[in-house]
Design an enzyme around this catalytic site. Structure first.
Site, PDB file in Angstrom:
ATOM      1  N   LYS A 178       0.839  -1.220   0.000  1.00  0.00           N
ATOM      2  CA  LYS A 178       0.000   0.000   0.000  1.00  0.00           C
ATOM      3  C   LYS A 178       0.868   1.262   0.000  1.00  0.00           C
ATOM      4  O   LYS A 178       0.776   2.101   0.885  1.00  0.00           O
ATOM      5  CB  LYS A 178      -0.967   0.003   1.189  1.00  0.00           C
ATOM      6  CG  LYS A 178      -2.004  -1.111   1.122  1.00  0.00           C
ATOM      7  CD  LYS A 178      -3.091  -0.924   2.185  1.00  0.00           C
ATOM      8  CE  LYS A 178      -4.167  -1.979   2.103  1.00  0.00           C
ATOM      9  NZ  LYS A 178      -3.723  -3.347   2.432  1.00  0.00           N
TER      10      LYS A 178
ATOM     11  N   HIS B  55       2.342   4.889  -0.603  1.00  0.00           N
ATOM     12  CA  HIS B  55       1.696   6.209  -0.639  1.00  0.00           C
ATOM     13  C   HIS B  55       2.739   7.249  -0.231  1.00  0.00           C
ATOM     14  O   HIS B  55       3.035   7.418   0.946  1.00  0.00           O
ATOM     15  CB  HIS B  55       0.500   6.230   0.356  1.00  0.00           C
ATOM     16  CG  HIS B  55      -0.340   7.452   0.250  1.00  0.00           C
ATOM     17  ND1 HIS B  55      -1.544   7.581   0.902  1.00  0.00           N
ATOM     18  CD2 HIS B  55      -0.171   8.600  -0.429  1.00  0.00           C
ATOM     19  CE1 HIS B  55      -2.083   8.750   0.619  1.00  0.00           C
ATOM     20  NE2 HIS B  55      -1.258   9.401  -0.183  1.00  0.00           N
TER      21      HIS B  55
ATOM     22  N   ILE C  55       5.507  10.695  -2.151  1.00  0.00           N
ATOM     23  CA  ILE C  55       5.752  11.473  -3.363  1.00  0.00           C
ATOM     24  C   ILE C  55       6.278  10.530  -4.449  1.00  0.00           C
ATOM     25  O   ILE C  55       6.836   9.467  -4.153  1.00  0.00           O
ATOM     26  CB  ILE C  55       6.744  12.638  -3.132  1.00  0.00           C
ATOM     27  CG1 ILE C  55       8.107  12.120  -2.673  1.00  0.00           C
ATOM     28  CG2 ILE C  55       6.175  13.625  -2.130  1.00  0.00           C
ATOM     29  CD1 ILE C  55       9.188  13.194  -2.687  1.00  0.00           C
TER      30      ILE C  55
HETATM   31  O1  C5P Z   1      -8.610 -13.426   7.236  1.00  0.00           O
HETATM   32  P1  C5P Z   1      -9.370 -12.586   6.242  1.00  0.00           P
HETATM   33  O2  C5P Z   1     -10.031 -13.399   5.155  1.00  0.00           O
HETATM   34  O3  C5P Z   1     -10.321 -11.632   6.919  1.00  0.00           O
HETATM   35  O4  C5P Z   1      -8.220 -11.737   5.541  1.00  0.00           O
HETATM   36  C1  C5P Z   1      -8.500 -10.755   4.598  1.00  0.00           C
HETATM   37  C2  C5P Z   1      -7.236 -10.095   4.127  1.00  0.00           C
HETATM   38  O5  C5P Z   1      -7.599  -8.998   3.305  1.00  0.00           O
HETATM   39  C3  C5P Z   1      -6.344  -9.537   5.237  1.00  0.00           C
HETATM   40  O6  C5P Z   1      -4.983  -9.624   4.793  1.00  0.00           O
HETATM   41  C4  C5P Z   1      -6.779  -8.100   5.324  1.00  0.00           C
HETATM   42  O7  C5P Z   1      -5.776  -7.264   5.818  1.00  0.00           O
HETATM   43  C5  C5P Z   1      -7.089  -7.794   3.861  1.00  0.00           C
HETATM   44  N1  C5P Z   1      -8.031  -6.694   3.648  1.00  0.00           N
HETATM   45  C6  C5P Z   1      -9.295  -6.665   4.187  1.00  0.00           C
HETATM   46  N2  C5P Z   1     -10.117  -5.602   3.930  1.00  0.00           N
HETATM   47  C7  C5P Z   1      -9.686  -4.610   3.172  1.00  0.00           C
HETATM   48  C8  C5P Z   1      -8.422  -4.620   2.602  1.00  0.00           C
HETATM   49  C9  C5P Z   1      -7.598  -5.706   2.874  1.00  0.00           C
HETATM   50  O8  C5P Z   1      -9.714  -7.590   4.866  1.00  0.00           O
HETATM   51  N3  C5P Z   1     -10.496  -3.616   2.895  1.00  0.00           N
END
Ligand code: C5P
Length: 227
Positions: A64, A66, A68
């Site tokens: 992720k 983020h 310059i």
């Molecule tokens: O264990 P679980 O299925 O909840 O994991 C979902 C993954 O997706 C994790 O790595 C989490 O950080 C990521 N994630 C999320 N929601 C978001 C962005 C990323 O659950 N909006």
């Protein structure tokens, strides 16, 4: 290894032996594995590279980025040898920032994160985003896709609208729960089948597979449910 599996397994652990056994158990059904800041900041590129070499998996590098443009370009060059399949950047870093990441890594699909699902409407306004979540997600998707991003990470709630507006965008959706499995801390979930039917190209799934007694069997069952 499953070459065209839409499942991306979120490897959210820093226990290296359990990473090995998780990949070993699931690689018949999964080809892309997501490693994020927790893993990368602890072990860095060398450990990741050895996993890629040993298992022949594809890398979803969830950093992720983020910053310059100059700094993001340098960061992208620093991880270029890992040749990630996907790399995440924040779309809110702006068009030029997304563009330098895409230019620095021509073999990598830049996946833009729009509005973090951890932000509710009130918090979104406090950080300066106007309008509804969907409006902002669409606006940021537009910016990112016009700047070289190939994929959008979004909640299942926005995926249909993203796919309608930007049919060629690759859509990636976390918050997936197979029928009957624990919700954990995810608030609005979809089943794998619902998410695919809503327009998700890839499903990011963590604990339903990684915390299962038999991760290999669960991964195979999920794959069967969406094929
Ligand atoms: O264990 P679980 O299925 O909840 O994991 C979902 C993954 O997706 C994790 O790595 C989490 O950080 C990521 N994630 C999320 N929601 C978001 C962005 C990323 O659950 N909006």
């Amino acid at each position: 290894m499953s070459k065209d599996s839409p499942i991306i397994l979120a490897v959210d652990t820093t226990d290296l032996s359990s990473v090995d056994s998780l990949i070993e158990a699931t690689r018949e059904s999964i080809s892309i594995y997501k490693f994020g800041l927790e893993f990368y900041l602890k072990f860095g590129s060398t450990t990741l590279q050895s996993l890629l070499d040993r298992f022949g998996i594809k890398l979803f590098l969830d950093l992720k980025l983020h910053d310059i443009g100059n700094t993001v370009a340098g960061a992208a060059r620093s991880i270029a040898s890992l040749d990630p399949f996907f790399l995440t950047v924040h779309a809110s870093g702006g068009a030029a920032m997304v563009r330098v990441a895409a230019d620095a890594l021509p073999n990598t699909k830049i996946a833009a994160v729009t509005i973090l699902t951890s932000l509710d409407d009130k918090e979104m306004k406090r950080v300066g985003f106007e309008g509804t979540v969907t409006e902002r997600v669409i606006g940021l998707s537009d910016l990112a896709l016009a700047s070289g991003a190939r994929a959008i990470v979004s909640s299942a709630r926005e995926v249909t609208e993203i796919k309608r507006r930007f049919p060629s965008a690759i859509t990636i959706t976390p918050g997936i729960r197979p029928p009957g499995s624990s919700q954990d801390d995810q608030a609005r979930t979809m089943t794998p089948k619902e998410a695919i039917e809503s327009g998700s190209d890839y499903l990011v799934i963590g604990r339903p597979i990684s915390a299962a007694k038999d991760p290999g069997r669960v991964a195979a069952e999920i794959l069967t449910s969406i094929r």
